[in-house]
Design an enzyme around this catalytic site. Sequence first.
Site, mmCIF file in Angstrom:
data_model
loop_
_atom_site.group_PDB
_atom_site.id
_atom_site.type_symbol
_atom_site.label_atom_id
_atom_site.label_comp_id
_atom_site.label_asym_id
_atom_site.label_seq_id
_atom_site.Cartn_x
_atom_site.Cartn_y
_atom_site.Cartn_z
ATOM 1 N N GLY A 158 0.819 -1.220 0.000
ATOM 2 C CA GLY A 158 0.000 0.000 0.000
ATOM 3 C C GLY A 158 0.844 1.257 0.000
ATOM 4 O O GLY A 158 0.355 2.340 -0.302
ATOM 5 N N ASP A 199 5.548 8.542 -7.805
ATOM 6 C CA ASP A 199 6.204 9.745 -7.261
ATOM 7 C C ASP A 199 7.672 9.853 -7.662
ATOM 8 O O ASP A 199 8.208 10.958 -7.766
ATOM 9 C CB ASP A 199 6.111 9.752 -5.724
ATOM 10 C CG ASP A 199 4.730 10.150 -5.225
ATOM 11 O OD1 ASP A 199 3.804 10.258 -6.059
ATOM 12 O OD2 ASP A 199 4.567 10.328 -3.997
ATOM 13 N N HIS A 207 -31.647 16.610 -8.920
ATOM 14 C CA HIS A 207 -31.973 17.722 -8.023
ATOM 15 C C HIS A 207 -32.442 17.170 -6.676
ATOM 16 O O HIS A 207 -33.193 16.207 -6.662
ATOM 17 C CB HIS A 207 -33.085 18.579 -8.634
ATOM 18 C CG HIS A 207 -33.495 19.723 -7.761
ATOM 19 N ND1 HIS A 207 -32.699 20.830 -7.588
ATOM 20 C CD2 HIS A 207 -34.593 19.899 -6.981
ATOM 21 C CE1 HIS A 207 -33.303 21.666 -6.749
ATOM 22 N NE2 HIS A 207 -34.455 21.117 -6.362
HETATM 23 P P1 FAD Z 1 4.742 5.177 -2.498
HETATM 24 O O1 FAD Z 1 3.336 5.100 -2.103
HETATM 25 O O2 FAD Z 1 5.630 6.145 -1.802
HETATM 26 O O3 FAD Z 1 5.304 3.703 -2.337
HETATM 27 C C1 FAD Z 1 6.647 3.399 -2.572
HETATM 28 C C2 FAD Z 1 6.954 2.056 -1.945
HETATM 29 O O4 FAD Z 1 8.272 1.669 -2.338
HETATM 30 C C3 FAD Z 1 6.968 2.082 -0.407
HETATM 31 O O5 FAD Z 1 6.094 1.100 0.095
HETATM 32 C C4 FAD Z 1 8.424 1.786 -0.036
HETATM 33 O O6 FAD Z 1 8.539 0.978 1.132
HETATM 34 C C5 FAD Z 1 8.896 1.016 -1.266
HETATM 35 N N1 FAD Z 1 10.347 1.070 -1.466
HETATM 36 C C6 FAD Z 1 11.158 2.165 -1.451
HETATM 37 N N2 FAD Z 1 12.435 1.764 -1.665
HETATM 38 C C7 FAD Z 1 12.412 0.418 -1.832
HETATM 39 C C8 FAD Z 1 13.417 -0.562 -2.066
HETATM 40 N N3 FAD Z 1 14.702 -0.236 -2.199
HETATM 41 N N4 FAD Z 1 13.035 -1.855 -2.158
HETATM 42 C C9 FAD Z 1 11.738 -2.214 -2.049
HETATM 43 N N5 FAD Z 1 10.747 -1.331 -1.826
HETATM 44 C C10 FAD Z 1 11.087 -0.035 -1.713
HETATM 45 N N6 FAD Z 1 -2.258 11.389 -2.934
HETATM 46 C C11 FAD Z 1 -3.517 11.417 -3.429
HETATM 47 O O7 FAD Z 1 -3.703 11.149 -4.622
HETATM 48 N N7 FAD Z 1 -4.589 11.716 -2.629
HETATM 49 C C12 FAD Z 1 -4.429 12.024 -1.317
HETATM 50 O O8 FAD Z 1 -5.421 12.291 -0.618
HETATM 51 C C13 FAD Z 1 -3.113 12.010 -0.768
HETATM 52 N N8 FAD Z 1 -2.909 12.293 0.545
HETATM 53 C C14 FAD Z 1 -1.643 12.216 1.052
HETATM 54 C C15 FAD Z 1 -1.466 12.509 2.406
HETATM 55 C C16 FAD Z 1 -0.203 12.441 2.961
HETATM 56 C C17 FAD Z 1 -0.015 12.750 4.428
HETATM 57 C C18 FAD Z 1 0.905 12.059 2.139
HETATM 58 C C19 FAD Z 1 2.275 11.932 2.730
HETATM 59 C C20 FAD Z 1 0.735 11.783 0.794
HETATM 60 C C21 FAD Z 1 -0.544 11.868 0.237
HETATM 61 N N9 FAD Z 1 -0.759 11.621 -1.118
HETATM 62 C C22 FAD Z 1 -2.033 11.675 -1.627
HETATM 63 C C23 FAD Z 1 0.334 11.279 -2.045
HETATM 64 C C24 FAD Z 1 0.384 9.747 -2.286
HETATM 65 O O9 FAD Z 1 0.574 9.095 -1.059
HETATM 66 C C25 FAD Z 1 1.515 9.401 -3.250
HETATM 67 O O10 FAD Z 1 1.371 10.145 -4.447
HETATM 68 C C26 FAD Z 1 1.504 7.923 -3.595
HETATM 69 O O11 FAD Z 1 1.646 7.120 -2.445
HETATM 70 C C27 FAD Z 1 2.640 7.590 -4.574
HETATM 71 O O12 FAD Z 1 2.621 6.225 -4.881
HETATM 72 P P2 FAD Z 1 3.949 5.453 -5.319
HETATM 73 O O13 FAD Z 1 3.501 4.066 -5.629
HETATM 74 O O14 FAD Z 1 4.661 6.212 -6.355
HETATM 75 O O15 FAD Z 1 4.921 5.466 -4.053
#
Ligand code: FAD
Length: 465
Positions: A40, A312, A444
């Site tokens: 997640g 991200d 509505h």
């Molecule tokens: P992430 O969710 O950051 O997941 C990356 C994963 O990679 C992590 O589980 C990490 O453990 C793993 N990882 C890292 N390095 C390694 C490695 N070397 N080996 C194996 N695994 C690794 N976005 C929205 O769209 N709506 C919202 O309401 C929203 N609210 C947010 C509220 C907060 C407080 C925060 C902090 C963020 C919020 N975001 C929201 C942004 C959203 O969380 C991110 O855009 C999203 O999680 C990005 O997804 P991702 O899969 O790119 O990376």
Amino acid sequence: MKDISCKLLVIGAGPGGYVCAIRAGQLGLDTVIVDPGKPGGTCLNVGCIPSKALIHAAEEYDRIAHLAHGRNPLGITAAKPEIDLSQTIAWKDGIVGRLNSGVSGLLKKAKVKIVQGHARFRDGKTVEVETETGLQIIRAENVVIATGSAPVELPNLPFGGPVISSTDALSLTSVPERLVVVGGGYIGLELGTAFAKMGATVTVVEAQSRILPQYDAELTRPVAKRLQALGIAVMTGTKAKGLAKAGGSLLVEAEDGSEKALEGDRILVTVGRRPVTRGWGLDELVLDMDGPFIRIDERCQTSMRGIYAIGDVTGEPMLAHRAMAQGEMTAEIVAGHRRVWDKRSIPAVCFTDPEIVTVGLAPDEARRTGVEIKLGQFPFSANGRAMTRMGEDGFVRVVARADNHLVLGIQAVGQGISELAAAFSLALEMGARLEDIAGTIHAHPTQGEAFQEAALKALGMELHI
Ligand code: FAD
Ligand code: NAD
């Protein structure tokens, strides 16, 4: 430990990575996903879901506190509420836990192999994972990097002691008496508002001249007004300098150079997020970068064949639904489908009070493309449903081309309007014209009628204003 060979290896089980792995598994690809944490990622464990749970609890508390405060037009009386934040946090953790299990179940159903541990590239086709039971070597024909992002730490205000990140803020077990928030962006305002509603005295320090500077001033005005009504002090044009020597107070500097110390039991730093590009062996690869992010093309392909990047770690907008859409597309590309990033819009929702929703181009952005535009704006003060919800502040605005009425963007601010994001996005993706929205029967009384009325207004045919 026996080496694993697979068609697709996904590094990171956030919304980008886990969606990619599920779709790849469904398409019959032999897929492995690696993450040291619970599935997640940021979004499910310490981001989207926990923050929205806290925001909901704070809203409920604030609603009852408001009713208990004195006479209100609804004729309801209530006793002063109390909040046990440790119980609220336990409830939030329960939701997160249920969703963690749900994602694990979906991965298993798609026959994806889950490896728990930290991944590191040895070379472009080989990754080693430190697991609890030893080093696991994984050889993959294709790799998707989905390592996400982490909170930016200010050099003069490192996390620790009273200085906390959003992750810490989502696990506090009592409401701080005084909370200073550094950064008036998405996270600072969503969480700052929630803590203020739960009884904290909140001060927001924002370096730019306005809160949420990425949006136009008209769109953020109702939010600024509500922050004031909640007693949140907003100091714009002000930068955090560091902790004052005296201890828990924060030294801030205004644009004119004057300094001030702000007392805070907790100082929540929310000044953006940085891509996680360290710790997984970037140096072993030859990847082109785009500033701090991994450069990708419209197929999420990096500069190395067979290595993709999503979410991200690839840049703005850092939103969960963008990461998911990239993940889904990339899995299909690896499975041999012809896919390319062709999205017209990535909706953005800011869960402030009131909420902000944007899709496509804002009026100024549309003008900058050189086309002549038409605007239609309809206020919630003229919408019956908004009145019955006591949420009259805000509006829906539609931006369209003047020549053929093609909708270019939609912005809205209003209480509880995040669910309108779906209708707005659909309109953009389907290439709707003003007439399509104006000619659609909207139920509505709903706040969605303001969308129809905004389109009618742009056509000069408004009915209810
Ligand atoms: P992430 O969710 O950051 O997941 C990356 C994963 O990679 C992590 O589980 C990490 O453990 C793993 N990882 C890292 N390095 C390694 C490695 N070397 N080996 C194996 N695994 C690794 N976005 C929205 O769209 N709506 C919202 O309401 C929203 N609210 C947010 C509220 C907060 C407080 C925060 C902090 C963020 C919020 N975001 C929201 C942004 C959203 O969380 C991110 O855009 C999203 O999680 C990005 O997804 P991702 O899969 O790119 O990376
Ligand atoms: P942000 O970019 O939204 O806001 C950071 C703010 O901090 C900016 O307004 C910036 O001007 C200010 N700032 C920077 N340095 C400062 C300093 N030294 N002193 C005072 N102010 C300073 O970043 P965020 O709130 O940390 O959120 C990070 C990202 O997470 C967002 O960009 C968004 O992509 C994602 N997110 C999305 C949602 C959502 O979709 N509802 C919610 C939370 C987070």
